[in-house]
Design an enzyme around this catalytic site. Structure first.
Site, PDB file in Angstrom:
ATOM      1  N   ASP A 187      82.394 -45.539  66.716  1.00  0.00           N
ATOM      2  CA  ASP A 187      82.673 -45.633  68.143  1.00  0.00           C
ATOM      3  C   ASP A 187      81.569 -46.491  68.768  1.00  0.00           C
ATOM      4  O   ASP A 187      80.472 -46.005  69.055  1.00  0.00           O
ATOM      5  CB  ASP A 187      82.697 -44.234  68.765  1.00  0.00           C
ATOM      6  CG  ASP A 187      82.958 -44.257  70.264  1.00  0.00           C
ATOM      7  OD1 ASP A 187      82.845 -45.333  70.886  1.00  0.00           O
ATOM      8  OD2 ASP A 187      83.268 -43.190  70.828  1.00  0.00           O
ATOM      9  N   PHE A 225      79.828 -37.956  72.417  1.00  0.00           N
ATOM     10  CA  PHE A 225      80.650 -38.210  73.601  1.00  0.00           C
ATOM     11  C   PHE A 225      81.618 -39.332  73.258  1.00  0.00           C
ATOM     12  O   PHE A 225      81.229 -40.480  73.114  1.00  0.00           O
ATOM     13  CB  PHE A 225      79.822 -38.599  74.829  1.00  0.00           C
ATOM     14  CG  PHE A 225      80.692 -38.788  76.042  1.00  0.00           C
ATOM     15  CD1 PHE A 225      81.108 -37.705  76.791  1.00  0.00           C
ATOM     16  CD2 PHE A 225      81.141 -40.052  76.404  1.00  0.00           C
ATOM     17  CE1 PHE A 225      81.939 -37.864  77.885  1.00  0.00           C
ATOM     18  CE2 PHE A 225      81.975 -40.224  77.494  1.00  0.00           C
ATOM     19  CZ  PHE A 225      82.375 -39.131  78.239  1.00  0.00           C
ATOM     20  N   LYS A 254      84.765 -50.651  77.214  1.00  0.00           N
ATOM     21  CA  LYS A 254      83.767 -50.993  78.222  1.00  0.00           C
ATOM     22  C   LYS A 254      83.530 -52.496  78.362  1.00  0.00           C
ATOM     23  O   LYS A 254      84.267 -53.174  79.055  1.00  0.00           O
ATOM     24  CB  LYS A 254      82.479 -50.224  77.954  1.00  0.00           C
ATOM     25  CG  LYS A 254      82.657 -48.711  78.150  1.00  0.00           C
ATOM     26  CD  LYS A 254      81.357 -47.992  78.266  1.00  0.00           C
ATOM     27  CE  LYS A 254      81.542 -46.484  78.348  1.00  0.00           C
ATOM     28  NZ  LYS A 254      82.277 -46.009  79.523  1.00  0.00           N
TER      29      LYS A 254
END
Length: 402
Positions: free
Chosen positions: A226, A141, A255
């Site tokens: 990531d 994801f 984030k």
């Protein structure tokens, strides 16, 4: 009709149904706790998918944002501003890298990493034009843009959004043999999550990341990590790659970099890699804006002390010890994760992940399900041990059918 019911009904009527949130309407929050529109308190055990690593309303971050709000919030990259150089310099130092390319959201940062790897492949590695290939892992994801969902194996995220972007090869996560076979002369990068979050907090086999690092170095291929969810303290280290002593060629961050205050993301790499860009080839009106830089600078300063990483490590050990005791009792089939991050697989006989999440909500704890049977636990790193234990007590009660 209650205030909660009114708010939910209005949202259902006037917003696209691209999410299925739990039926709670948050009004205020502080630290690890949120309060809804009717005054009920909830322990936040999700932390905005790690965007809130430092808790809700962290005073240092709020003060940094307020101070910057009074000065200047946006210039665009048409001009320099006085927070930009410090942000890039200090984030690069935190990562052990040389250059930063700031963006806003995680998906934008991943898109930037993809473009960067391709351009590096053509300009530095010498891959023939239009032939660059990037190897990714199944169950990944990385975001929801058209290019990113083109290499997703999640039918729900991918279906009906084609035609899809070519140039990607998908291999099983954790399989070095498959990765080696997929790397060809035209491979420019391997893009991986050091821990797959959305897939259920999947931790790769020991030695996998080190093997990826060795393979990519041998093949002159970029290793892109990531760390949007796993980075910046979540796993007990600044970066999840550190658990195997690995430094990738490129970090993709987001984030928690914005402290739960503003969206901030970045690609961090060497001057050789990010140096391929020339003016006009990539950009963002809001990327690296003064407000974002001010907040992210404070995040970097907080991480430099190591206190949040240590807290995530110590409380994470406690979390996994307690969750591990649930395995084998009939309600929990497996637990995975690192630091203050766990995926808990619920036995079908005890309900779906969604049903367990709703029951926990009724007891004042907020988590989120994924892939049907799994709930994710990722509280803010500032949570107290007492609050964490209380939340785990509620989970035990729910699983016991109380």
């Amino acid at each position: 009709m209650s205030a909660t019911e009114r708010a939910i009904a209005s949202a259902e009527a006037h917003s696209a149904h691209n999410y299925h949130p739990l039926p709670v309407v948050v009004a205020t929050a502080d630290g690890a706790w949120m309060t809804d529109v009717e005054g009920r308190r909830f322990l936040d055990m999700l932390a905005g998918y790690s965007a809130l690593n430092f808790g809700h309303g962290n005073r240092r971050l709020i003060d940094a944002a307020k101070a910057q709000l009074e000065r200047v919030t946006l210039t665009s990259r048409a001009f320099h501003h006085d927070r930009f150089a410090d942000f890039c310099t200090q984030l690069a130092e935190l990562c052990g890298m040389e250059m930063v390319l700031p963006m806003n959201t995680g998906a934008e940062a991943v898109e930037t990493a993809v473009k960067t790897a391709r351009k590096w492949g053509y300009k530095v590695k010498g891959v023939p034009p239009g032939q660059a290939k990037i190897v990714v892992a199944a169950n990944n994801f990385h975001g929801r843009t058209t290019t990113i969902i083109s290499f997703s194996t999640d039918a729900e995220a991918r279906a009906d959004f084609g035609p899809y972007t070519p140039g990607f090869e998908i291999v099983p996560y954790g399989d070095l043999t498959a990765l080696q076979a997929a790397c060809s002369a035209n491979t420019v990068a391997v893009l991986l999550e050091p821990i797959q979050g959305e897939a259920g907090v999947l931790v790769p086999p020991a030695g996998y990341l080190a093997g990826v690092r060795e393979l990519t170095r041998e093949r002159n291929v970029l290793f892109i990590a990531d760390e949007i969810q796993s980075g910046l303290g979540r796993t007990g280290r600044t970066f999840a790659c550190e658990h195997e002593g690995v430094v990738p060629d490129m970090y993709v961050l987001g984030k928690a970099l914005g402290g739960g205050v503003v969206p901030v993301s970045a690609v961090v790499s060497s001057s050789e890699v990010l140096g391929v860009y020339r003016p006009g080839e990539h950009g963002s009106t809001f990327g690296g804006n003064p407000l974002a830089c001010a907040v992210a600078l404070e995040v970097v300063t907080m991480l430099r002390t190591g206190e949040f990483q240590q807290r995530a490590s110590e409380l994470g050990d406690h979390l996994h010890q307690e969750l591990g005791l649930l395995v084998g009792g009939g309600a929990v089939e497996a637990v995975r994760g690192r630091g203050l991050w766990a995926g808990v697989d619920i036995a079908p006989s005890h309900g779906t992940g969604r049903e367990i999440s709703e029951k926990l909500m009724d007891r004042g704890v907020l988590v989120k399900d994924t892939h049907g049977s799994t709930i994710r636990i990722a509280p803010p790193l500032v949570i107290s041990k007492e609050d964490l234990d209380w939340g785990l007590d509620q989970l035990r009660s729910v699983l016991a059918g109380q």
